[in-house]
Structures are given as C-alpha cells and as structure tokens.
Motif scaffolding. Structure first.
Motif, PDB file in Angstrom:
ATOM      1  N   ASP A 132       6.617  32.226 -65.714  1.00 46.39           N
ATOM      2  CA  ASP A 132       6.496  33.431 -64.963  1.00 46.39           C
ATOM      3  C   ASP A 132       6.227  34.771 -65.863  1.00 46.39           C
ATOM      4  N   GLY A 133       5.786  34.490 -66.931  1.00 49.02           N
ATOM      5  CA  GLY A 133       5.142  35.456 -67.781  1.00 49.02           C
ATOM      6  C   GLY A 133       5.817  35.624 -68.924  1.00 49.02           C
ATOM      7  N   PRO A 134       5.498  36.435 -69.968  1.00 52.76           N
ATOM      8  CA  PRO A 134       6.044  36.665 -71.432  1.00 52.76           C
ATOM      9  C   PRO A 134       7.484  37.096 -71.115  1.00 52.76           C
ATOM     10  N   HIS A 135       8.411  36.626 -72.035  1.00 55.84           N
ATOM     11  CA  HIS A 135       9.651  37.000 -72.228  1.00 55.84           C
ATOM     12  C   HIS A 135      10.261  37.475 -73.675  1.00 55.84           C
ATOM     13  N   MET A 136      10.974  38.459 -73.933  1.00 53.74           N
ATOM     14  CA  MET A 136      11.198  38.672 -75.281  1.00 53.74           C
ATOM     15  C   MET A 136      12.564  38.888 -75.314  1.00 53.74           C
ATOM     16  N   ALA A 137      13.202  38.568 -76.593  1.00 53.61           N
ATOM     17  CA  ALA A 137      14.624  38.975 -77.211  1.00 53.61           C
ATOM     18  C   ALA A 137      14.413  39.543 -78.298  1.00 53.61           C
ATOM     19  N   PHE A 138      15.649  40.181 -79.148  1.00 53.13           N
ATOM     20  CA  PHE A 138      15.524  40.643 -80.463  1.00 53.13           C
ATOM     21  C   PHE A 138      16.726  40.186 -81.227  1.00 53.13           C
ATOM     22  N   LEU A 139      16.335  40.282 -82.657  1.00 50.41           N
ATOM     23  CA  LEU A 139      17.397  39.606 -83.642  1.00 50.41           C
ATOM     24  C   LEU A 139      18.518  40.441 -83.742  1.00 50.41           C
ATOM     25  N   THR A 140      19.848  39.931 -83.995  1.00 54.36           N
ATOM     26  CA  THR A 140      20.884  40.579 -84.533  1.00 54.36           C
ATOM     27  C   THR A 140      21.435  40.145 -85.792  1.00 54.36           C
ATOM     28  N   THR A 141      22.154  40.861 -86.460  1.00 55.10           N
ATOM     29  CA  THR A 141      22.760  40.545 -87.765  1.00 55.10           C
ATOM     30  C   THR A 141      24.077  41.056 -87.646  1.00 55.10           C
ATOM     31  N   GLN A 142      24.895  40.946 -88.879  1.00 52.98           N
ATOM     32  CA  GLN A 142      25.980  41.502 -89.163  1.00 52.98           C
ATOM     33  C   GLN A 142      26.006  43.216 -88.981  1.00 52.98           C
ATOM     34  N   ALA A 143      27.048  43.803 -88.228  1.00 51.21           N
ATOM     35  CA  ALA A 143      27.140  45.142 -88.175  1.00 51.21           C
ATOM     36  C   ALA A 143      27.495  45.830 -89.154  1.00 51.21           C
ATOM     37  N   ASN A 144      26.550  46.890 -89.611  1.00 54.11           N
ATOM     38  CA  ASN A 144      26.854  47.813 -90.513  1.00 54.11           C
ATOM     39  C   ASN A 144      28.291  48.604 -90.354  1.00 54.11           C
ATOM     40  N   GLU A 145      28.667  49.716 -91.131  1.00 53.47           N
ATOM     41  CA  GLU A 145      29.951  50.145 -90.779  1.00 53.47           C
ATOM     42  C   GLU A 145      29.966  51.239 -89.640  1.00 53.47           C
ATOM     43  N   THR A 146      28.686  51.976 -89.228  1.00 55.67           N
ATOM     44  CA  THR A 146      28.474  52.815 -88.320  1.00 55.67           C
ATOM     45  C   THR A 146      28.834  52.146 -86.829  1.00 55.67           C
ATOM     46  N   VAL A 147      27.993  50.986 -86.758  1.00 59.91           N
ATOM     47  CA  VAL A 147      27.964  50.107 -85.665  1.00 59.91           C
ATOM     48  C   VAL A 147      29.153  49.488 -85.551  1.00 59.91           C
ATOM     49  N   GLY A 148      29.719  49.021 -86.587  1.00 58.04           N
ATOM     50  CA  GLY A 148      30.977  48.130 -86.636  1.00 58.04           C
ATOM     51  C   GLY A 148      32.192  48.889 -86.318  1.00 58.04           C
ATOM     52  N   ALA A 149      32.306  50.206 -86.293  1.00 55.89           N
ATOM     53  CA  ALA A 149      33.494  50.938 -85.929  1.00 55.89           C
ATOM     54  C   ALA A 149      33.870  50.562 -84.327  1.00 55.89           C
ATOM     55  N   ILE A 150      32.491  50.528 -83.528  1.00 58.88           N
ATOM     56  CA  ILE A 150      32.589  50.277 -82.379  1.00 58.88           C
ATOM     57  C   ILE A 150      32.341  48.684 -81.715  1.00 58.88           C
ATOM     58  N   HIS A 151      31.446  48.128 -82.376  1.00 57.70           N
ATOM     59  CA  HIS A 151      31.081  46.578 -82.243  1.00 57.70           C
ATOM     60  C   HIS A 151      31.077  46.080 -83.380  1.00 57.70           C
ATOM     61  N   PRO A 152      32.247  45.256 -84.013  1.00 53.36           N
ATOM     62  CA  PRO A 152      32.243  44.690 -85.226  1.00 53.36           C
ATOM     63  C   PRO A 152      31.403  43.344 -85.229  1.00 53.36           C
ATOM     64  N   LYS A 153      31.073  42.690 -84.362  1.00 48.71           N
ATOM     65  CA  LYS A 153      30.601  41.645 -84.221  1.00 48.71           C
ATOM     66  C   LYS A 153      29.004  41.296 -84.766  1.00 48.71           C
ATOM     67  N   ALA A 154      28.115  42.256 -84.270  1.00 50.16           N
ATOM     68  CA  ALA A 154      26.779  42.113 -84.606  1.00 50.16           C
ATOM     69  C   ALA A 154      26.012  43.576 -84.253  1.00 50.16           C
ATOM     70  N   MET A 155      24.890  43.834 -84.713  1.00 51.01           N
ATOM     71  CA  MET A 155      24.144  44.991 -84.286  1.00 51.01           C
ATOM     72  C   MET A 155      22.448  44.408 -84.433  1.00 51.01           C
ATOM     73  N   PRO A 156      21.559  45.192 -83.585  1.00 54.59           N
ATOM     74  CA  PRO A 156      20.348  44.777 -83.754  1.00 54.59           C
ATOM     75  C   PRO A 156      19.711  44.680 -85.068  1.00 54.59           C
ATOM     76  N   VAL A 157      18.568  43.858 -85.454  1.00 52.75           N
ATOM     77  CA  VAL A 157      17.763  43.966 -86.429  1.00 52.75           C
ATOM     78  C   VAL A 157      16.810  45.180 -86.523  1.00 52.75           C
ATOM     79  N   LEU A 158      17.181  46.207 -87.272  1.00 54.26           N
ATOM     80  CA  LEU A 158      16.549  47.327 -87.280  1.00 54.26           C
ATOM     81  C   LEU A 158      15.399  47.337 -88.608  1.00 54.26           C
ATOM     82  N   LEU A 159      14.066  47.412 -88.166  1.00 52.00           N
ATOM     83  CA  LEU A 159      13.037  47.152 -89.058  1.00 52.00           C
ATOM     84  C   LEU A 159      12.709  48.350 -89.725  1.00 52.00           C
ATOM     85  N   GLU A 160      12.337  48.657 -91.035  1.00 52.50           N
ATOM     86  CA  GLU A 160      11.808  49.637 -91.705  1.00 52.50           C
ATOM     87  C   GLU A 160      10.412  49.767 -91.319  1.00 52.50           C
ATOM     88  N   THR A 161       9.881  50.918 -91.288  1.00 55.59           N
ATOM     89  CA  THR A 161       8.320  50.789 -91.126  1.00 55.59           C
ATOM     90  C   THR A 161       7.670  50.176 -91.958  1.00 55.59           C
TER      91      THR A 161
END
Length: 191
Positions: A132-161
């Motif tokens: 039924d067409g293309p589907h996507m998901a994105f990678l997660t990794t260990q949370a940094n301190e900023t995200v981990g203060a709210i959600h300690p399990k994981a955060m999205p993989v944010l790419l540098e330019t």
C-alpha cells in the motif's frame, strides 16, 4: 519513544539546510502535529537525486497483527539490518520540534524539544515499499541529558548537516555509527 513531531519549515528553509532537491513544491504546509499513520515529508535518494516525498509514518512489522513500527532501536535486528545495509532505503525525516510525554496516565502532558542551532533538522530514517505504498520509521538511540530528564529510555537519532551524505550513501557501519545521543548544548526544551 518519539511518536509525535512537528515540521513547520518551508521548502526554502529546507533547501538552506539540505541543499537542492527534486520535488520542491511552492508550498509545504506547516505540520504542527505529525503522528504515526500520517504522511510526512522525507528526503530520499531517487535515481541518484535527493528528492522530497511524502511517506506514511509506520513500517508494517514482520509479524502480522502487530502495530506498525515507528522507531527503530535494534540496529542489528534481522528485520532492520537489510534496510540499514541498503542506502536506497535510508531517508532524511525533516523536523522542527519533537515531543515526549511526561506525567502519569490521565495527566500526561507534551514536552517539546528543538535544536538551538538550526530551524530544521533531520531524523535518520528508513523507508520500505509495501503493497500500500512506501512507509518510514526513524532510528532512536540512548537519550542525552536534555531528553533523558523527560524520557530516559531513548531519543531520535538527530543528524548533523555534515552527516546527511554519510547517512544516505554510506555502508552499514558508517550509517549505524551515526546512531548516538545528540549534543545537549545544542538542544532545548521549548517553554
């Protein structure tokens, strides 16, 4: 696990960060809330050219009856490894803010995160063609301190330019090496 994000940048703002791409439309409407099972903008290589497309968020899982997968954590999984090994199945998922929830069930509230150094960034995404067409998901990794203060399990993989090309064209090892927590000093919680 991130299951809500925003993409408010214009095509012109995207071009400034991602460079030239095909499919640049006169307007890309701002999206204040993108949830799983909705179409979202992605940038992927099509015949060697970076191309803007809209793909549904959530890859059908290998086991029938399960919910679509929105976040990829186990990079060595036999389900994800072939996609990670094939640069043609990788994409950039543009975003301006992403959300994690805090609080107890019944009183949960949204907490939004953004980068402080760019108006639009990209999650490291994978896409797959389905019946039924293309589907996507994105990678997660260990949370940094900023995200981990709210959600300690994981955060999205944010790419540098400067890692976009490695994500879109590199081999498995080069691509998976990008799955790491993002620099806390360049992130903030929106008030």
């Amino acid at each position: 696990m991130c299951n809500l994000y925003r993409m408010r940048s214009s095509v012109d703002e995207m071009r400034q960060v991602f460079g030239a791409f095909q499919g640049d439309r006169a307007n890309l409407k701002p999206r204040d809330e993108i949830y799983p099972d909705q179409s979202a903008p992605v940038l992927r290589m099509v015949d060697g050219t970076l191309t803007l497309d809209e793909i549904e968020w959530g890859v059908p899982p290998p086991a029938s009856g399960s919910r679509p997968v929105t976040n990829v954590r186990n990079l060595s999984s036999p389900f994800w490894r072939p996609m990670l090994s094939n640069p043609d199945q990788r994409c950039l998922v543009p975003w301006t803010q992403f959300c994690e929830w805090t609080g107890e069930k019944g009183t949960k509230r949204k907490v939004w995160f953004e980068r402080t150094d760019t108006p639009v960034s990209a999650f490291a995404g994978l896409w797959r063609q389905t019946s039924d067409g293309p589907h996507m998901a994105f990678l997660t990794t260990q949370a940094n301190e900023t995200v981990g203060a709210i959600h300690p399990k994981a955060m999205p993989v944010l790419l540098e330019t400067d890692t976009h090309e490695a994500w879109l064209t590199g081999d498995y090892d080069a691509a998976t090496a990008l799955a790491r927590p993002f620099d806390d000093e360049r992130m903030m919680i929106m008030s």
